[in-house]
Design a protein around this motif. Structure first.
Motif, PDB file in Angstrom:
ATOM      1  N   ASP A  38     -51.063  28.507  47.835  1.00 51.59           N
ATOM      2  CA  ASP A  38     -52.003  27.991  48.832  1.00 51.59           C
ATOM      3  C   ASP A  38     -53.444  28.228  48.392  1.00 51.59           C
ATOM      4  OD1 ASP A  38     -49.833  27.266  50.357  1.00 51.59           O
ATOM      5  OD2 ASP A  38     -49.902  29.037  51.643  1.00 51.59           O
ATOM      6  N   VAL A  39     -53.691  29.348  47.734  1.00 47.48           N
ATOM      7  CA  VAL A  39     -55.021  29.621  47.187  1.00 47.48           C
ATOM      8  C   VAL A  39     -55.416  28.534  46.197  1.00 47.48           C
ATOM      9  CG1 VAL A  39     -56.279  31.179  45.620  1.00 47.48           C
ATOM     10  CG2 VAL A  39     -54.991  32.114  47.549  1.00 47.48           C
ATOM     11  N   ALA A  40     -54.468  28.159  45.329  1.00 49.74           N
ATOM     12  CA  ALA A  40     -54.738  27.123  44.335  1.00 49.74           C
ATOM     13  C   ALA A  40     -55.011  25.779  44.987  1.00 49.74           C
ATOM     14  CB  ALA A  40     -53.557  27.024  43.365  1.00 49.74           C
ATOM     15  N   ALA A  41     -54.216  25.422  45.981  1.00 47.11           N
ATOM     16  CA  ALA A  41     -54.413  24.142  46.664  1.00 47.11           C
ATOM     17  C   ALA A  41     -55.764  24.095  47.363  1.00 47.11           C
ATOM     18  CB  ALA A  41     -53.284  23.913  47.659  1.00 47.11           C
ATOM     19  N   ALA A  42     -56.157  25.207  47.978  1.00 44.89           N
ATOM     20  CA  ALA A  42     -57.457  25.268  48.651  1.00 44.89           C
ATOM     21  C   ALA A  42     -58.595  25.148  47.648  1.00 44.89           C
ATOM     22  CB  ALA A  42     -57.570  26.566  49.445  1.00 44.89           C
ATOM     23  N   PHE A  43     -58.433  25.767  46.493  1.00 46.44           N
ATOM     24  CA  PHE A  43     -59.458  25.707  45.455  1.00 46.44           C
ATOM     25  C   PHE A  43     -59.663  24.278  44.975  1.00 46.44           C
ATOM     26  CE2 PHE A  43     -60.603  26.123  40.858  1.00 46.44           C
ATOM     27  CZ  PHE A  43     -61.837  26.737  41.019  1.00 46.44           C
ATOM     28  N   VAL A  44     -58.573  23.563  44.756  1.00 54.78           N
ATOM     29  CA  VAL A  44     -58.663  22.173  44.321  1.00 54.78           C
ATOM     30  C   VAL A  44     -59.376  21.329  45.383  1.00 54.78           C
ATOM     31  CG1 VAL A  44     -57.321  20.090  43.787  1.00 54.78           C
ATOM     32  CG2 VAL A  44     -56.647  22.304  42.823  1.00 54.78           C
ATOM     33  N   GLU A  45     -59.008  21.535  46.638  1.00 53.71           N
ATOM     34  CA  GLU A  45     -59.665  20.761  47.700  1.00 53.71           C
ATOM     35  C   GLU A  45     -61.159  21.069  47.767  1.00 53.71           C
ATOM     36  OE1 GLU A  45     -59.132  19.743  52.448  1.00 53.71           O
ATOM     37  OE2 GLU A  45     -57.415  20.229  51.175  1.00 53.71           O
ATOM     38  N   ASP A  46     -61.511  22.334  47.616  1.00 48.37           N
ATOM     39  CA  ASP A  46     -62.929  22.700  47.594  1.00 48.37           C
ATOM     40  C   ASP A  46     -63.671  21.975  46.474  1.00 48.37           C
ATOM     41  OD1 ASP A  46     -62.815  24.362  49.749  1.00 48.37           O
ATOM     42  OD2 ASP A  46     -63.045  26.239  48.635  1.00 48.37           O
ATOM     43  N   LEU A  47     -63.075  21.941  45.287  1.00 52.99           N
ATOM     44  CA  LEU A  47     -63.737  21.296  44.149  1.00 52.99           C
ATOM     45  C   LEU A  47     -63.992  19.824  44.424  1.00 52.99           C
ATOM     46  CD1 LEU A  47     -61.875  22.823  41.053  1.00 52.99           C
ATOM     47  CD2 LEU A  47     -64.192  23.335  41.827  1.00 52.99           C
ATOM     48  N   PHE A  48     -63.018  19.137  44.980  1.00 52.41           N
ATOM     49  CA  PHE A  48     -63.207  17.713  45.276  1.00 52.41           C
ATOM     50  C   PHE A  48     -64.223  17.529  46.398  1.00 52.41           C
ATOM     51  CE2 PHE A  48     -59.304  16.952  42.835  1.00 52.41           C
ATOM     52  CZ  PHE A  48     -59.639  15.768  42.185  1.00 52.41           C
ATOM     53  N   ARG A  49     -64.195  18.401  47.398  1.00 47.44           N
ATOM     54  CA  ARG A  49     -65.191  18.307  48.475  1.00 47.44           C
ATOM     55  C   ARG A  49     -66.603  18.508  47.947  1.00 47.44           C
ATOM     56  NH1 ARG A  49     -62.548  22.177  53.171  1.00 47.44           N
ATOM     57  NH2 ARG A  49     -61.410  20.580  54.347  1.00 47.44           N
ATOM     58  N   GLN A  50     -66.749  19.408  46.988  1.00 43.72           N
ATOM     59  CA  GLN A  50     -68.064  19.721  46.432  1.00 43.72           C
ATOM     60  C   GLN A  50     -68.501  18.732  45.356  1.00 43.72           C
ATOM     61  OE1 GLN A  50     -67.061  23.579  45.002  1.00 43.72           O
ATOM     62  NE2 GLN A  50     -67.150  24.563  47.007  1.00 43.72           N
ATOM     63  N   GLY A  51     -67.631  17.779  45.009  1.00 43.03           N
ATOM     64  CA  GLY A  51     -67.972  16.810  43.970  1.00 43.03           C
ATOM     65  C   GLY A  51     -68.021  17.416  42.590  1.00 43.03           C
ATOM     66  N   ARG A  52     -67.179  18.424  42.331  1.00 42.38           N
ATOM     67  CA  ARG A  52     -67.241  19.165  41.079  1.00 42.38           C
ATOM     68  C   ARG A  52     -66.225  18.699  40.039  1.00 42.38           C
ATOM     69  NH1 ARG A  52     -71.212  22.776  39.572  1.00 42.38           N
ATOM     70  NH2 ARG A  52     -71.811  24.190  41.244  1.00 42.38           N
ATOM     71  N   VAL A  53     -65.418  17.685  40.352  1.00 43.40           N
ATOM     72  CA  VAL A  53     -64.339  17.271  39.451  1.00 43.40           C
ATOM     73  C   VAL A  53     -64.661  15.910  38.829  1.00 43.40           C
ATOM     74  CG1 VAL A  53     -61.872  16.834  39.204  1.00 43.40           C
ATOM     75  CG2 VAL A  53     -62.681  18.508  40.898  1.00 43.40           C
ATOM     76  N   ALA A  54     -64.638  15.853  37.496  1.00 42.27           N
ATOM     77  CA  ALA A  54     -64.759  14.584  36.781  1.00 42.27           C
ATOM     78  C   ALA A  54     -63.382  13.957  36.649  1.00 42.27           C
ATOM     79  CB  ALA A  54     -65.369  14.814  35.405  1.00 42.27           C
ATOM     80  N   VAL A  55     -63.274  12.694  37.042  1.00 36.81           N
ATOM     81  CA  VAL A  55     -61.995  11.987  36.990  1.00 36.81           C
ATOM     82  C   VAL A  55     -62.132  10.822  36.006  1.00 36.81           C
ATOM     83  CG1 VAL A  55     -60.261  10.709  38.311  1.00 36.81           C
ATOM     84  CG2 VAL A  55     -61.500  12.613  39.380  1.00 36.81           C
ATOM     85  N   PRO A  56     -61.235  10.722  35.021  1.00 34.47           N
ATOM     86  CA  PRO A  56     -61.302   9.599  34.080  1.00 34.47           C
ATOM     87  C   PRO A  56     -61.278   8.265  34.803  1.00 34.47           C
ATOM     88  CG  PRO A  56     -59.719  11.235  33.329  1.00 34.47           C
ATOM     89  CD  PRO A  56     -60.123  11.640  34.721  1.00 34.47           C
ATOM     90  N   ARG A  57     -61.923   7.273  34.192  1.00 30.34           N
ATOM     91  CA  ARG A  57     -62.078   5.972  34.834  1.00 30.34           C
ATOM     92  C   ARG A  57     -60.735   5.353  35.235  1.00 30.34           C
ATOM     93  NH1 ARG A  57     -66.271   2.804  35.306  1.00 30.34           N
ATOM     94  NH2 ARG A  57     -67.478   4.112  33.877  1.00 30.34           N
ATOM     95  N   GLU A  58     -59.700   5.565  34.411  1.00 27.81           N
ATOM     96  CA  GLU A  58     -58.410   4.918  34.718  1.00 27.81           C
ATOM     97  C   GLU A  58     -57.756   5.481  35.972  1.00 27.81           C
ATOM     98  OE1 GLU A  58     -57.516   7.765  31.160  1.00 27.81           O
ATOM     99  OE2 GLU A  58     -59.212   6.603  31.976  1.00 27.81           O
ATOM    100  N   TYR A  59     -58.242   6.646  36.444  1.00 26.80           N
ATOM    101  CA  TYR A  59     -57.681   7.234  37.662  1.00 26.80           C
ATOM    102  C   TYR A  59     -58.642   7.147  38.848  1.00 26.80           C
ATOM    103  CZ  TYR A  59     -54.590   9.290  34.151  1.00 26.80           C
ATOM    104  OH  TYR A  59     -53.719   9.466  33.110  1.00 26.80           O
ATOM    105  N   GLN A  60     -59.778   6.494  38.646  1.00 33.14           N
ATOM    106  CA  GLN A  60     -60.789   6.449  39.689  1.00 33.14           C
ATOM    107  C   GLN A  60     -60.484   5.354  40.706  1.00 33.14           C
ATOM    108  OE1 GLN A  60     -64.784   6.238  38.240  1.00 33.14           O
ATOM    109  NE2 GLN A  60     -64.655   8.147  37.083  1.00 33.14           N
ATOM    110  N   ARG A  61     -59.716   5.719  41.707  1.00 30.03           N
ATOM    111  CA  ARG A  61     -59.451   4.811  42.811  1.00 30.03           C
ATOM    112  C   ARG A  61     -59.429   5.649  44.085  1.00 30.03           C
ATOM    113  NH1 ARG A  61     -53.580   3.723  40.343  1.00 30.03           N
ATOM    114  NH2 ARG A  61     -52.458   5.552  41.158  1.00 30.03           N
ATOM    115  N   GLY A  62     -59.775   5.044  45.186  1.00 32.09           N
ATOM    116  CA  GLY A  62     -59.832   5.798  46.431  1.00 32.09           C
ATOM    117  C   GLY A  62     -60.866   6.916  46.342  1.00 32.09           C
ATOM    118  N   PHE A  63     -60.475   8.093  46.803  1.00 36.60           N
ATOM    119  CA  PHE A  63     -61.398   9.230  46.817  1.00 36.60           C
ATOM    120  C   PHE A  63     -61.869   9.587  45.408  1.00 36.60           C
ATOM    121  CE2 PHE A  63     -62.636  13.653  46.872  1.00 36.60           C
ATOM    122  CZ  PHE A  63     -63.330  13.775  48.071  1.00 36.60           C
ATOM    123  N   ALA A  64     -60.985   9.486  44.429  1.00 34.76           N
ATOM    124  CA  ALA A  64     -61.333   9.867  43.058  1.00 34.76           C
ATOM    125  C   ALA A  64     -62.475   9.032  42.506  1.00 34.76           C
ATOM    126  CB  ALA A  64     -60.111   9.742  42.151  1.00 34.76           C
ATOM    127  N   ALA A  65     -62.699   7.855  43.049  1.00 40.00           N
ATOM    128  CA  ALA A  65     -63.792   7.006  42.576  1.00 40.00           C
ATOM    129  C   ALA A  65     -65.159   7.606  42.885  1.00 40.00           C
ATOM    130  CB  ALA A  65     -63.679   5.618  43.200  1.00 40.00           C
TER     131      ALA A  65
END
Length: 480
Positions: free
Chosen positions: A425-452
């Protein structure tokens, strides 16, 4: 300001920070540092600039690098580093600092070296590499990455925050190696090191610059002040961001809890060294060196667990029993209880277990069974759903799920102890925090929806989504 020549035995450097404008501080003379000397060789990219300001900036960074590695190099455990202290293999033999990496109010360590930036703010050009506080902080990241490389990809807000705290603790400990700064701190605090001072106020100039652009994003008198009253909370329960006046799970924000407890324990250690006498230069120097010894011992012994702060605190107290006969036990217990990192029962139980007290289950806490001096730690790969972030499949992350080596717990806000959040659960929360903070780079081929949304602003991406051939994984890029 007089130009300093490369051949001089002494160079002009900033003592701890240029200070917030309008600062009246001036550089001081220090012995010219030797670069590229083992162990933990360091260097500054490029030649010494010919102009006076550039030369001061160059030698300030070089002197802070050398002073920081001199603090830690003798403390690397010989069983893990039989040939002496060494950087993470990804760094190579020499840790190189780039003092002009671009325009930003930032600095980072990225396993390739150290990068420092500049930015013109309100009529002042602020260079992050001109502050020994910041240089020591970033060097601290590199030191911890050499000692505990498993922490690099750990999916845990608390472990990431400890990495930041280690940087700030490093700035404090490296500062205590300067006799001139020790003298000022004694005068400013009356010997009470836990009070706010030049030592505790980290990165004053950069903090000022950040406040000009985002007034609530830094402490009122610096970037972060190690002198604070912040009390532990499970970071899973905290918001992913908040003003500097509040606590969040963002690693720089949450780091302040451990840093505050460490400064308070260091203050108690100083009084222990001074005894009934007045706090003096020797007490500060001795306590600082002993604190560094305890810190390195503790982090190299601590397992990859969710409640990481409490485990490090427990190992600090145990290390004091082993190395100093429990000399600093009261100071350490009081500080970590004061900041809620350990419950009172947990802090007391560590001493009982270490001394073999018959009543070893105070508060039903005792040292966990197993080898008394385990070394090394490791995370485990777990899958976190990528669907909420627009990813086509699960994301593999490195979770802190090892068994704790001490049965201790942080304090609850009212009374008693907190129940530890499971590592998954700690890991899942950490991942969600990173996406909320805009800290994750997502390759273009996966950029759809929120990842965009991963590339819509200038936020530094500390992590990235990568494909390792078996699926998507979360990888750290930098500690900034």
């Amino acid at each position: 300001m007089t130009t300093v020549h490369e051949a001089s035995d002494e160079v002009s450097v900033w003592e701890d920070d240029p200070g917030a404008p309008p600062s009246t501080r001036t550089p001081v003379l220090r012995a010219r540092p030797a670069l590229r000397t083992a162990p933990l060789a360091v260097d500054v990219q490029g030649a010494v600039p010919p102009d006076a300001e550039g030369a001061v900036r160059y030698w300030t960074a070089a002197e802070a690098l050398g002073r920081t590695v001199a603090l830690y190099a003798p403390l690397f455990p010989a069983d893990e580093f039989p040939n002496g202290a060494a950087w993470n293999p990804a760094v190579g033999d020499v840790l190189v600092a780039d003092l002009n990496a671009g325009v930003d109010l930032n600095a980072y360590y990225d396993r390739g070296g150290l990068a420092f930036f500049r930015q013109h703010v309100s009529g002042v050009t602020v260079w992050s590499g001109e502050s020994p506080d910041i240089v020591s902080h970033e060097t601290g990241h590199a030191v911890l990455d050499a000692l505990c490389p498993w922490m690099w990809d750990a999916a845990s807000a608390e472990i990431a925050a400890f990495h930041e705290s280690f940087g700030d603790m490093t700035a404090v400990l490296a500062g205590l190696r300067l006799a001139t700064l020790r003298e000022q701190v004694i005068g400013e605090t009356g010997g009470e090191l836990s009070r706010s001072s030049r030592l505790s106020r980290l990165a004053e100039q950069l903090g000022w610059a950040v406040r000009q652009l985002a007034p609530s994003s830094a402490d009122p008198d610096c970037l972060r002040n190690a002198s604070n009253e912040l009390f532990y909370r499970d970071p899973v329960t905290l918001p992913p961001s908040a003003p500097a006046s509040q606590l969040s799970s963002e690693p720089h924000s949450f780091s302040r809890v451990f840093t505050g407890a460490f400064l308070r324990s260091l203050a108690g250690m100083v009084h222990t060294v001074a005894g009934t006498g007045q706090v003096d230069d020797e007490a500060l120097l001795t306590a600082g060196q002993d604190a560094a010894t305890l810190l390195v011992t503790a982090v190299t012994d601590t397992a990859a667990v969710p409640s990481y702060y409490a485990q490090v605190a427990a190992h600090l107290i145990e290390a004091d029993q082993e190395k100093f006969g429990g000399k600093y036990a009261a100071a350490l217990q009081a500080a970590f209880v004061r900041h809620g990192i350990l419950s009172p029962a947990s802090a007391e139980a560590i001493i009982d277990g270490a001394t073999g007290d018959d009543d070893e289950k105070v508060g039903e806490r005792s040292i966990a069974p197993g080898a008394p001096h385990p070394r090394g730690a490791s995370t485990s790969e777990v899958a976190v759903s990528g669907r909420p972030y627009g990813l086509p499949e699960d994301l593999t992350v490195h979770a802190p799920v090892e068994a704790p080596r001490f049965s201790v717990a942080p304090a609850a806000l009212s009374r008693g102890e907190l129940v530890t959040t499971p590592g998954e659960d700690v890991a899942a929360a950490f991942v969600e925090d990173l996406f909320r903070q805009g800290r994750v780079a997502v390759p273009r081929e996966y950029q759809r929806g929120f990842a965009a949304a991963s590339g819509v602003d200038g936020t530094l991406r500390t992590h990235e989504v990568a494909n390792n051939g078996a699926g998507l994984v979360l990888v750290r890029r930098v500690f900034d």
